[in-house]
Design a protein around this motif. Sequence first.
Motif, PDB file in Angstrom:
ATOM      1  N   ARG A  46      15.449  -8.795   3.973  1.00  0.00           N
ATOM      2  CA  ARG A  46      14.131  -8.892   3.388  1.00  0.00           C
ATOM      3  C   ARG A  46      13.463  -7.756   3.018  1.00  0.00           C
ATOM      4  O   ARG A  46      13.869  -6.542   3.550  1.00  0.00           O
ATOM      5  N   ILE A  47      12.648  -7.777   2.057  1.00  0.00           N
ATOM      6  CA  ILE A  47      11.666  -6.794   1.607  1.00  0.00           C
ATOM      7  C   ILE A  47      10.339  -7.049   2.516  1.00  0.00           C
ATOM      8  O   ILE A  47       9.876  -8.149   2.129  1.00  0.00           O
ATOM      9  N   ASP A  48       9.599  -6.367   3.179  1.00  0.00           N
ATOM     10  CA  ASP A  48       8.360  -6.546   3.586  1.00  0.00           C
ATOM     11  C   ASP A  48       7.269  -6.310   2.631  1.00  0.00           C
ATOM     12  O   ASP A  48       6.303  -7.217   2.454  1.00  0.00           O
ATOM     13  N   ILE A  49       7.234  -5.228   1.785  1.00  0.00           N
ATOM     14  CA  ILE A  49       6.237  -5.159   0.814  1.00  0.00           C
ATOM     15  C   ILE A  49       6.914  -4.625  -0.547  1.00  0.00           C
ATOM     16  O   ILE A  49       7.736  -3.828  -0.604  1.00  0.00           O
ATOM     17  N   ALA A  50       6.343  -5.226  -1.584  1.00  0.00           N
ATOM     18  CA  ALA A  50       6.798  -5.030  -2.905  1.00  0.00           C
ATOM     19  C   ALA A  50       5.664  -4.351  -3.607  1.00  0.00           C
ATOM     20  O   ALA A  50       4.801  -5.226  -3.943  1.00  0.00           O
ATOM     21  N   TYR A  51       5.919  -3.243  -4.334  1.00  0.00           N
ATOM     22  CA  TYR A  51       5.050  -2.617  -4.960  1.00  0.00           C
ATOM     23  C   TYR A  51       5.604  -2.719  -6.290  1.00  0.00           C
ATOM     24  O   TYR A  51       6.630  -2.541  -6.769  1.00  0.00           O
ATOM     25  N   LEU A  52       4.685  -3.010  -7.504  1.00  0.00           N
ATOM     26  CA  LEU A  52       4.596  -2.885  -8.949  1.00  0.00           C
ATOM     27  C   LEU A  52       4.687  -1.302  -9.175  1.00  0.00           C
ATOM     28  O   LEU A  52       3.771  -0.627  -8.789  1.00  0.00           O
ATOM     29  N   HIS A  53       5.757  -0.771  -9.705  1.00  0.00           N
ATOM     30  CA  HIS A  53       5.858   0.602  -9.657  1.00  0.00           C
ATOM     31  C   HIS A  53       5.490   1.364 -11.114  1.00  0.00           C
ATOM     32  O   HIS A  53       5.932   1.089 -12.061  1.00  0.00           O
ATOM     33  N   ASP A  54       4.487   2.025 -10.799  1.00  0.00           N
ATOM     34  CA  ASP A  54       3.830   2.725 -12.099  1.00  0.00           C
ATOM     35  C   ASP A  54       3.594   2.119 -13.366  1.00  0.00           C
ATOM     36  O   ASP A  54       4.197   2.514 -14.553  1.00  0.00           O
ATOM     37  N   PRO A  55       2.857   0.868 -13.465  1.00  0.00           N
ATOM     38  CA  PRO A  55       2.809   0.177 -14.542  1.00  0.00           C
ATOM     39  C   PRO A  55       2.282   0.945 -15.569  1.00  0.00           C
ATOM     40  O   PRO A  55       2.477   0.546 -16.993  1.00  0.00           O
ATOM     41  N   GLY A 103       1.789  -5.381 -17.038  1.00  0.00           N
ATOM     42  CA  GLY A 103       2.083  -5.292 -15.850  1.00  0.00           C
ATOM     43  C   GLY A 103       1.092  -6.214 -14.842  1.00  0.00           C
ATOM     44  O   GLY A 103       1.537  -6.971 -13.941  1.00  0.00           O
ATOM     45  N   ILE A 104      -0.127  -6.153 -15.385  1.00  0.00           N
ATOM     46  CA  ILE A 104      -1.180  -7.209 -14.615  1.00  0.00           C
ATOM     47  C   ILE A 104      -0.967  -8.680 -15.041  1.00  0.00           C
ATOM     48  O   ILE A 104      -1.037  -9.639 -14.430  1.00  0.00           O
ATOM     49  N   ARG A 105      -0.708  -8.754 -16.612  1.00  0.00           N
ATOM     50  CA  ARG A 105      -0.265 -10.008 -16.886  1.00  0.00           C
ATOM     51  C   ARG A 105       0.849 -10.967 -16.385  1.00  0.00           C
ATOM     52  O   ARG A 105       0.822 -12.210 -16.334  1.00  0.00           O
ATOM     53  N   GLU A 106       2.028  -9.949 -16.380  1.00  0.00           N
ATOM     54  CA  GLU A 106       3.175 -10.556 -16.172  1.00  0.00           C
ATOM     55  C   GLU A 106       3.575 -10.389 -14.704  1.00  0.00           C
ATOM     56  O   GLU A 106       3.996 -11.397 -13.729  1.00  0.00           O
ATOM     57  N   ALA A 107       3.900  -9.152 -14.382  1.00  0.00           N
ATOM     58  CA  ALA A 107       4.203  -8.738 -13.029  1.00  0.00           C
ATOM     59  C   ALA A 107       3.436  -9.079 -11.848  1.00  0.00           C
ATOM     60  O   ALA A 107       4.084  -9.584 -10.951  1.00  0.00           O
ATOM     61  N   ALA A 119       0.730   3.731  -7.996  1.00  0.00           N
ATOM     62  CA  ALA A 119       0.505   4.426  -9.162  1.00  0.00           C
ATOM     63  C   ALA A 119      -0.012   5.831  -9.041  1.00  0.00           C
ATOM     64  O   ALA A 119      -0.738   5.869  -7.732  1.00  0.00           O
ATOM     65  N   ASN A 120      -0.053   6.637  -9.887  1.00  0.00           N
ATOM     66  CA  ASN A 120      -0.524   8.033  -9.852  1.00  0.00           C
ATOM     67  C   ASN A 120      -2.295   7.793 -10.209  1.00  0.00           C
ATOM     68  O   ASN A 120      -2.943   8.711 -10.181  1.00  0.00           O
ATOM     69  N   ALA A 124      -5.918   6.184 -10.338  1.00  0.00           N
ATOM     70  CA  ALA A 124      -6.928   5.531  -9.643  1.00  0.00           C
ATOM     71  C   ALA A 124      -7.566   4.428 -10.654  1.00  0.00           C
ATOM     72  O   ALA A 124      -7.735   3.290 -10.098  1.00  0.00           O
ATOM     73  N   ASP A 125      -7.756   4.825 -11.844  1.00  0.00           N
ATOM     74  CA  ASP A 125      -8.285   3.898 -12.610  1.00  0.00           C
ATOM     75  C   ASP A 125      -7.213   2.537 -12.768  1.00  0.00           C
ATOM     76  O   ASP A 125      -7.531   1.404 -12.958  1.00  0.00           O
ATOM     77  N   ALA A 126      -5.883   2.865 -12.889  1.00  0.00           N
ATOM     78  CA  ALA A 126      -4.888   1.856 -13.154  1.00  0.00           C
ATOM     79  C   ALA A 126      -4.756   1.092 -11.721  1.00  0.00           C
ATOM     80  O   ALA A 126      -4.642  -0.336 -11.892  1.00  0.00           O
ATOM     81  N   LEU A 127      -5.026   1.543 -10.717  1.00  0.00           N
ATOM     82  CA  LEU A 127      -4.969   0.806  -9.501  1.00  0.00           C
ATOM     83  C   LEU A 127      -6.342  -0.012  -9.443  1.00  0.00           C
ATOM     84  O   LEU A 127      -6.080  -1.252  -8.858  1.00  0.00           O
ATOM     85  N   GLN A 128      -7.300   0.436  -9.776  1.00  0.00           N
ATOM     86  CA  GLN A 128      -8.643  -0.426  -9.733  1.00  0.00           C
ATOM     87  C   GLN A 128      -8.325  -1.725 -10.762  1.00  0.00           C
ATOM     88  O   GLN A 128      -8.688  -2.694 -10.244  1.00  0.00           O
ATOM     89  N   ALA A 129      -7.813  -1.320 -11.926  1.00  0.00           N
ATOM     90  CA  ALA A 129      -7.526  -2.389 -12.720  1.00  0.00           C
ATOM     91  C   ALA A 129      -6.696  -3.492 -12.141  1.00  0.00           C
ATOM     92  O   ALA A 129      -6.967  -4.955 -12.193  1.00  0.00           O
ATOM     93  N   CYS A 130      -5.667  -3.098 -11.398  1.00  0.00           N
ATOM     94  CA  CYS A 130      -4.791  -4.001 -10.553  1.00  0.00           C
ATOM     95  C   CYS A 130      -5.492  -4.835  -9.597  1.00  0.00           C
ATOM     96  O   CYS A 130      -5.168  -6.008  -9.430  1.00  0.00           O
ATOM     97  N   VAL A 131      -6.171  -3.978  -8.901  1.00  0.00           N
ATOM     98  CA  VAL A 131      -7.102  -4.611  -7.633  1.00  0.00           C
ATOM     99  C   VAL A 131      -7.845  -5.811  -8.353  1.00  0.00           C
ATOM    100  O   VAL A 131      -7.950  -6.868  -7.671  1.00  0.00           O
TER     101      VAL A 131
END
Length: 322
Positions: free
Chosen positions: A127-136, A144-148, A168-169, A171-178
């Motif tokens: 199993r994988i414990d944590i799966a991150y979407l990588h660098d969307p 990434g937000i709409r599909e992944a 992601a590198n 902060a703005d992209a991560l904020q949008a994902c959160v």
Amino acid sequence: MTVPELGRLGFGAAGIGNLYKAMDDDVAAATIAAGWDVGLRYFDTAPHYGLGLSERRTGAFLSTKPRDEFVLSTKVGRILESVDNPAGARDTQGFDVPANLVRHWDPSEAGIRRSIEDSLERTGLDRIDIAYLHDPDVYDLDAGIREALPALERLRAEGLVTAIGVGANSADALQACVLGAELDVIMLAGRYSLLEQPAAAGLLPLCLERGVRVVNVGVYNSGLLARPVVPDNANYNYAPAPAPILAKAQALAACCNEFGVELPAAALQFARSHPAVCSVVVGASNAGQITETAARMAADIPPELWTALVARGLLPEGALHG
């Protein structure tokens, strides 16, 4: 939202995927074993790291350990596809490995599910414990937000992964994902460090508000803060450091030295100090590096150092926690 206990320090497995230079299998095994021996139980890898080499080496080591005694995270979004490589070309994205595979961005649910299946096969784990979407944001943040992210939410609901997030590198992209999904955790790269804290204004308070844990990585800013003395030819964001950035890093090192503290120790412990941050993940290219990193995370740092850094304008007011 449930994130497994990760510990203050985790093992980043990009290095054992031949990041920048080739590494023998026995050196890779000794490096990850050293992490285990100093008490690390969180291991982060990705298909991107060495075109699957990091996942294979990480899985080979962890398969010798009781499965409930460690946490494994990997990434989705980049599918690895086989290609002919008759000339023996090498990878062009930072890893010293044959270019027998290519990375293909696929944020679809089918792509996310395939990515998890491929990672399970490469690691040989159950199993994988944590799966991150990588660098969307590198490819298509909206997709990434709409599909992944909805696909990851479904995998979590089905019990195929325990927790989901984004790495992601930006902060703005991560904020949008959160804001765009019910995430458990994010992996923040280089944007909350002793050198700079752009994530402090919006992203980290949002994570606290929503109960999203933060794994902090890239806390040495591409090696700029990785040594007690900052050389004049140091890099920042994988390029030669601009003069103002270099001067600030050298001032940070000088202040740390006045208090008998190594700059990397201060960098590590500051990166963990924000209440949103649950773990700091650091890579290594040999066993000695990871042992040294663990010692630095445990080093005693006088509170007066942090006060001095604020007084000298090297840390902003309000940057100290606890």
